[in-house]
Design an enzyme around this catalytic site. Structure first.
Site, PDB file in Angstrom:
ATOM      1  N   GLY A 119       0.908  -0.925  -0.088  1.00 25.84           N
ATOM      2  CA  GLY A 119       0.251   0.121   0.063  1.00 25.84           C
ATOM      3  C   GLY A 119       0.791   1.252  -0.019  1.00 25.84           C
ATOM      4  N   GLY A 170      -0.030  -4.639   0.657  1.00 28.99           N
ATOM      5  CA  GLY A 170      -1.609  -4.554  -0.095  1.00 28.99           C
ATOM      6  C   GLY A 170      -1.538  -5.436  -1.313  1.00 28.99           C
ATOM      7  N   GLU A 193       5.328  -5.760   7.098  1.00 34.87           N
ATOM      8  CA  GLU A 193       4.747  -4.456   8.042  1.00 34.87           C
ATOM      9  C   GLU A 193       5.460  -4.210   9.410  1.00 34.87           C
ATOM     10  OE1 GLU A 193       1.954  -5.774   5.020  1.00 34.87           O
ATOM     11  OE2 GLU A 193       3.080  -6.777   6.561  1.00 34.87           O
ATOM     12  N   ASP A 201      -1.602  -7.072   7.734  1.00 36.11           N
ATOM     13  CA  ASP A 201      -3.116  -6.768   7.848  1.00 36.11           C
ATOM     14  C   ASP A 201      -3.456  -7.651   6.375  1.00 36.11           C
ATOM     15  OD1 ASP A 201      -1.696  -5.217   6.176  1.00 36.11           O
ATOM     16  OD2 ASP A 201      -2.981  -3.693   6.411  1.00 36.11           O
TER      17      ASP A 201
END
Length: 484
Positions: A119, A170, A193, A201
């Site tokens: 992301g 992402g 992350e 996530d």
């Protein structure tokens, strides 16, 4: 009287929308301070999907080829990192194709050398420094991303992800929940992350704890990478083919025709057989993490470990007692890796891997939204993104708290308090992947198949069940050598 705004889901022709209800606040006054303002709820989907002035009209390219509908992520200079502009385009297209009788198969791919490297977190860190409104904007991005990921995970038509190149963060959310995930020699998979003061996530709470042995927790805590064929052996991908065959495969998928009465699983069987037509052999006859190293990882990174200190102690014991120089070097490296990570991120991730195994796919994204929202109001995410991705510093970021011993269980528990209730686009839900049969069999299935049977009988039965799938014989051999 104080009020809390809650989200309820109601059906609409385009999926699920939101309506606002009020209820007493006193039961759970644990939300971060930024929530107590003019925005106390997850932004409704229809508002998140409204185009914005700075949206790039060319960051996603959609094409039609007979029954195939293709999504090409088109930010090659940014390694196709996912942003809100891209998600706002992809979601309505998927909704449109789900209703179309002409759309049979969805293919997602990336331009350049990446599928999707993650992301656009640099923008989020900058927003978070603007105060409550900026933090809400970051949360809106995660809400939009998780809605998209859940839509993919519960999509009503076959969805094929070409994981050709860098597939991280992402990009994992756009691919890992799909029934068909194709790795190539260029695949580079990771969940990095904890490096930037965040947590794995995009549904990692669902797929990582379901990986075999200690692999899921190992990848989650260390951000170690899986390259090429390893993504296939470990179940991240369902198939492995050479990148030069992807265009031909996409054209072949466009030729497939399905009767109207044929269900999703029957269609998936045909697509599975079609993809197998393009396999050309594996680049290695076993995964890189195998034998003694895999046995150690399964033991050291078991979710049964009581805390991160126990994992560190286990690694130190491996370093001290192993007779293999390579294993000693590996243990030293992993110890240094854990020390460099955000202590809060590592301990949140350890708890996430423990509890996520019991979450359904819908609950996963709703709970991860709560966790992400809490991270957005903290220190480590902004510090990690700024130090690692913007300033490119090599020294350890200024994590707060700075050590594992300074992080309390009360602080970690705050991340797992249900707060907001993210409304999802799809009402689909499940506890186990309905398409798990498409990839290689799990270790427990292999061991069960060989129990009380000759090697020839068991091998023959599995080869027949999986129709001689590429990689099956190699995985069976590695599992039996290690566990048999």
């Amino acid at each position: 009287m104080s009020l809390r705004i809650a989200i309820r889901r109601t059906a609409s022709p385009l999926g699920w929308t939101s309506r606002i209800a009020t209820m007493p606040l006193r039961a759970r006054v644990t939300s971060p301070t930024w929530i107590f303002g003019t925005r106390m709820y997850s932004t409704p989907t229809e508002d998140l999907l409204k185009p914005q002035q700075d949206d790039d009209p060319d960051d996603v390219v959609f094409t039609n080829n007979y029954g195939v509908r293709s999504i090409e992520l088109n930010r090659p200079k940014k390694l196709n990192s996912l942003n809100g502009s891209m998600a706002r385009k992809i979601i309505p297209r998927l909704q449109e194709w789900a209703r179309s009788e002409l759309a049979s198969v969805i293919v997602i791919k990336g331009s350049g050398r990446a599928f999707c490297a993650g992301g656009d977190v640099a923008a989020l860190a900058q927003w978070n420094q603007q105060g409550a409104d900026g933090q809400q904007k970051s949360c809106d991005y995660f809400g939009l991303e998780y809605k998209l990921d859940h839509l993919i995970a519960t999509y009503s038509k076959p969805y094929v992800a070409f994981m050709d190149g860098i597939t991280m963060g992402g990009g994992v959310g756009l691919s890992i929940h799909a029934p068909f995930r194709i790795a190539t020699e260029n695949t580079l998979f990771a969940m990095p992350e904890t490096t930037i003061g965040f947590f794995p996530d995009v549904g990692a709470s669902f797929f990582l704890p379901r990986m075999e042995g200690g692999l899921g927790l190992y990848l989650a805590l260390t951000s170690e990478q899986l390259k090429g064929v390893d993504a296939f052996y470990y179940g991240v991908a369902t198939h492995y083919i050479h990148s030069s065959s992807l265009a031909q495969l996409e054209s072949r998928l466009a030729e497939l025709q399905f009767p109207d009465y044929m269900g999703l699983q029957e269609r998936c069987k045909i697509i599975n057989s079609t993809i197998e037509e393009f396999v050309t052999g594996l680049s290695a006859d076993r995964p890189s993490i195998s034998g003694e190293l895999r046995t150690i990882i399964d033991r050291v990174f078991s979710v049964e470990q009581p805390n991160i200190q126990a994992i560190q102690l286990s690694l130190k014991e491996v370093q001290a007692n192993s007779e293999s120089p390579d294993i000693k070097k590996w243990a030293e490296k992993i110890l240094s890796t854990l020390e460099a990570r955000s202590p809060t991120s590592v301990m949140v991730t350890l708890q996430q891997m423990r509890v996520g195994r019991s979450w359904s796919i819908a609950e996963t994204f709703q709970r991860e939204y709560d966790i992400a929202s809490w991270f957005m109001r903290g220190h480590d995410f902004v510090e990690g993104v700024t130090a690692r991705l913007i300033q490119r510093k090599k020294e350890r970021p200024d994590w707060r708290p700075a050590t594992f011993d300074e992080v309390t269980s009360e602080q970690i528990n705050e991340y797992f308090q249900p707060r907001i209730g993210l409304p999802l686009i799809s009402n689909g839900d499940y506890k186990e992947y309905p398409h798990a049969w498409i990839g290689l069999p799990r270790e427990e299935e292999i061991l069960t198949a060989f129990a009380g049977k000759t090697r020839e009988e068991a091998m023959s039965a599995l080869m027949e069940k999986y129709e001689g799938k590429q990689g099956l014989r190699e995985k069976i051999t590695e599992v039996l050598e290690r566990l048999g």
